[in-house]
Scaffold this active site. Structure first.
Site, PDB file in Angstrom:
ATOM      1  N   SER A   1      10.074  -0.965   2.870  1.00 25.07           N
ATOM      2  CA  SER A   1      11.068  -1.007   3.945  1.00 25.07           C
ATOM      3  C   SER A   1      12.013   0.181   3.787  1.00 25.07           C
ATOM      4  O   SER A   1      12.134   0.739   2.693  1.00 25.07           O
ATOM      5  CB  SER A   1      11.878  -2.307   3.842  1.00 25.07           C
ATOM      6  OG  SER A   1      12.906  -2.339   4.812  1.00 25.07           O
TER       7      SER A   1
ATOM      8  N   TYR B   1      16.979  -8.314  -1.349  1.00 26.67           N
ATOM      9  CA  TYR B   1      15.801  -7.827  -0.604  1.00 26.67           C
ATOM     10  C   TYR B   1      15.587  -6.328  -0.844  1.00 26.67           C
ATOM     11  O   TYR B   1      14.473  -5.885  -1.145  1.00 26.67           O
ATOM     12  CB  TYR B   1      16.004  -8.106   0.888  1.00 26.67           C
ATOM     13  CG  TYR B   1      14.943  -7.502   1.774  1.00 26.67           C
ATOM     14  CD1 TYR B   1      13.648  -7.998   1.769  1.00 26.67           C
ATOM     15  CD2 TYR B   1      15.240  -6.426   2.623  1.00 26.67           C
ATOM     16  CE1 TYR B   1      12.671  -7.445   2.586  1.00 26.67           C
ATOM     17  CE2 TYR B   1      14.275  -5.884   3.454  1.00 26.67           C
ATOM     18  CZ  TYR B   1      12.990  -6.390   3.432  1.00 26.67           C
ATOM     19  OH  TYR B   1      12.023  -5.840   4.233  1.00 26.67           O
TER      20      TYR B   1
HETATM   21  P1  NAP Z   1       7.164 -12.217   9.103  1.00 26.79           P
HETATM   22  O1  NAP Z   1       6.971 -12.070  10.573  1.00 26.79           O
HETATM   23  O2  NAP Z   1       8.105 -13.252   8.602  1.00 26.79           O
HETATM   24  O3  NAP Z   1       5.706 -12.434   8.417  1.00 26.79           O
HETATM   25  C1  NAP Z   1       5.611 -12.574   7.024  1.00 26.79           C
HETATM   26  C2  NAP Z   1       4.176 -12.846   6.629  1.00 26.79           C
HETATM   27  O4  NAP Z   1       4.116 -12.945   5.186  1.00 26.79           O
HETATM   28  C3  NAP Z   1       3.633 -14.153   7.164  1.00 26.79           C
HETATM   29  O5  NAP Z   1       2.254 -14.024   7.399  1.00 26.79           O
HETATM   30  C4  NAP Z   1       3.881 -15.123   6.023  1.00 26.79           C
HETATM   31  O6  NAP Z   1       3.018 -16.258   6.108  1.00 26.79           O
HETATM   32  C5  NAP Z   1       3.549 -14.214   4.843  1.00 26.79           C
HETATM   33  N1  NAP Z   1       4.091 -14.677   3.565  1.00 26.79           N
HETATM   34  C6  NAP Z   1       5.380 -14.920   3.220  1.00 26.79           C
HETATM   35  N2  NAP Z   1       5.436 -15.374   1.963  1.00 26.79           N
HETATM   36  C7  NAP Z   1       4.166 -15.406   1.488  1.00 26.79           C
HETATM   37  C8  NAP Z   1       3.570 -15.803   0.269  1.00 26.79           C
HETATM   38  N3  NAP Z   1       4.299 -16.274  -0.767  1.00 26.79           N
HETATM   39  N4  NAP Z   1       2.230 -15.682   0.116  1.00 26.79           N
HETATM   40  C9  NAP Z   1       1.471 -15.233   1.149  1.00 26.79           C
HETATM   41  N5  NAP Z   1       1.970 -14.860   2.344  1.00 26.79           N
HETATM   42  C10 NAP Z   1       3.305 -14.957   2.508  1.00 26.79           C
HETATM   43  O7  NAP Z   1       7.658 -10.863   8.462  1.00 26.79           O
HETATM   44  P2  NAP Z   1       7.443  -9.343   8.936  1.00 26.79           P
HETATM   45  O8  NAP Z   1       8.652  -8.923   9.661  1.00 26.79           O
HETATM   46  O9  NAP Z   1       6.134  -9.164   9.578  1.00 26.79           O
HETATM   47  O10 NAP Z   1       7.466  -8.636   7.502  1.00 26.79           O
HETATM   48  C11 NAP Z   1       6.257  -8.291   6.845  1.00 26.79           C
HETATM   49  C12 NAP Z   1       6.557  -7.250   5.778  1.00 26.79           C
HETATM   50  O11 NAP Z   1       7.191  -6.143   6.388  1.00 26.79           O
HETATM   51  C13 NAP Z   1       7.507  -7.742   4.691  1.00 26.79           C
HETATM   52  O12 NAP Z   1       7.069  -7.244   3.436  1.00 26.79           O
HETATM   53  C14 NAP Z   1       8.828  -7.144   5.073  1.00 26.79           C
HETATM   54  O13 NAP Z   1       9.644  -6.911   3.958  1.00 26.79           O
HETATM   55  C15 NAP Z   1       8.389  -5.844   5.719  1.00 26.79           C
HETATM   56  N6  NAP Z   1       9.344  -5.249   6.659  1.00 26.79           N
HETATM   57  C16 NAP Z   1       9.637  -5.866   7.850  1.00 26.79           C
HETATM   58  C17 NAP Z   1      10.515  -5.239   8.751  1.00 26.79           C
HETATM   59  C18 NAP Z   1      10.832  -5.815  10.115  1.00 26.79           C
HETATM   60  O14 NAP Z   1      11.628  -5.202  10.843  1.00 26.79           O
HETATM   61  N7  NAP Z   1      10.249  -6.909  10.539  1.00 26.79           N
HETATM   62  C19 NAP Z   1      11.116  -4.022   8.402  1.00 26.79           C
HETATM   63  C20 NAP Z   1      10.813  -3.452   7.179  1.00 26.79           C
HETATM   64  C21 NAP Z   1       9.914  -4.058   6.318  1.00 26.79           C
HETATM   65  P3  NAP Z   1       3.394 -17.675   5.416  1.00 26.79           P
HETATM   66  O15 NAP Z   1       4.870 -17.864   5.542  1.00 26.79           O
HETATM   67  O16 NAP Z   1       2.595 -18.692   6.164  1.00 26.79           O
HETATM   68  O17 NAP Z   1       2.967 -17.573   3.996  1.00 26.79           O
END
Ligand code: NAP
Length: 259
Positions: A143, A157
């Site tokens: 991120s 985080y």
């Molecule tokens: P999200 O919509 O909440 O999706 C998170 C995904 O991770 C879901 O599939 C969730 O499924 C899975 N997950 C969470 N805990 C887990 C575990 N213990 N084991 C296996 N799977 C797990 O989040 P997102 O926004 O797409 O974020 C995804 C990644 O991008 C993260 O690493 C986050 O830090 C990064 N990121 C996001 C943003 C943003 O703006 N959205 C920006 C920068 C970085 P389950 O809960 O069913 O396990």
């Protein structure tokens, strides 16, 4: 023109929604066979249905990245279903917001278990299969928060996302002799279910702070991952690629106002 990745085997952790689901869609569109993981099987099956009918296949394997046995099992399932493993997108992550003064030891343990330990266990579990592929690719979802910037409530985080880059630097050296590259994508604010939960005010403030005037899409992140997975990216390793519409560029609010 890039060499097609048709038929390559890809595993996306946390691929049941948000960025991971977007990465899976981009790879499947390009003809790769993708396994997505997550803890919630119902969500996984919904995602599989949503991603049906693309050039490549998408299947679900339930797994919690904090459990070594789960990481080993989902890799074995990807190898069995798709004849090996060429690309691991270690994307699973959480981003709860708590101010430092209120953080509990339990919250710190949980976020490090998923975002750091889970990332490391996933990569470790994939090593044998990626080595066998002869052109293995690991792409971590870090991120901008942590490595490049901060936001109140995200000290824990940000620490995990910066830790992923520390892991990347040494691991990429270890994996280089096996012709495995390892890189990270650093998304800015991307339109996902997780981001929606932060509310409309957060969304508007973020849009206003991006020089391009929009949030990122999951395709923006998926396309960068796809590039890093190509044969043509084989000499890029240990790098962190920021994908944020220029959000990290302005040196001050005045720089944005002067646009
Ligand atoms: P999200 O919509 O909440 O999706 C998170 C995904 O991770 C879901 O599939 C969730 O499924 C899975 N997950 C969470 N805990 C887990 C575990 N213990 N084991 C296996 N799977 C797990 O989040 P997102 O926004 O797409 O974020 C995804 C990644 O991008 C993260 O690493 C986050 O830090 C990064 N990121 C996001 C943003 C943003 O703006 N959205 C920006 C920068 C970085 P389950 O809960 O069913 O396990």
């Amino acid at each position: 023109m890039f060499t097609p990745i048709t038929g390559r085997s890809v595993l996306v952790t946390g691929g049941t929604k948000g960025i991971g689901k977007g990465i899976a869609r981009v790879f499947a569109r390009a003809g790769a066979n993708v396994v997505i993981t997550g803890r919630n099987a119902e969500l996984g099956e919904v995602a599989v249905a949503d991603l049906a009918g693309l050039d490549g296949t998408v299947t679900f394997a339930r797994g919690d990245v904090t459990e070594k046995a789960d990481c080993d099992r989902v890799i074995a399932q990807a190898v069995e279903r798709n004849g090996g493993l060429d690309v691991l997108c270690a994307n699973a992550g959480i981003f709860p917001q708590t101010r430092l003064a209120d953080l509990t030891a339990r919250e710190i343990d949980e976020i490090f278990a998923i975002n750091v330990k889970g990332c490391m266990l996933s990569v470790q579990a994939a090593l044998t299969a990626l080595t066998a592929s002869g052109h293995g690719r690991v792409i971590l979802t870090s991120s901008i928060t942590g490595p490049q910037s901060g936001f109140p409530g995200w000290s824990h985080y940000g620490a995990t996302k910066a830790a992923q880059l520390g892991f990347l630097k040494s691991a990429a050296i270890e994996l280089a002799p096996m012709q495995i590259t390892m890189n990270a994508v650093l998304p800015g604010n991307v339109e996902t279910e997780g981001l929606e939960e932060l509310g409309p005010e957060y969304r508007k403030a973020m849009e206003d702070s991006v020089p391009q005037g929009r949030l990122g899409t999951v395709d923006d992140i998926g396309n960068a991952c796809l590039f890093l997975a190509t044969d043509e990216a084989s000499y890029i390793t240990g790098q962190a690629l920021t994908i944020d519409g220029g959000q990290m560029l302005p040196e001050s609010l005045m720089a944005l106002e002067a646009m």
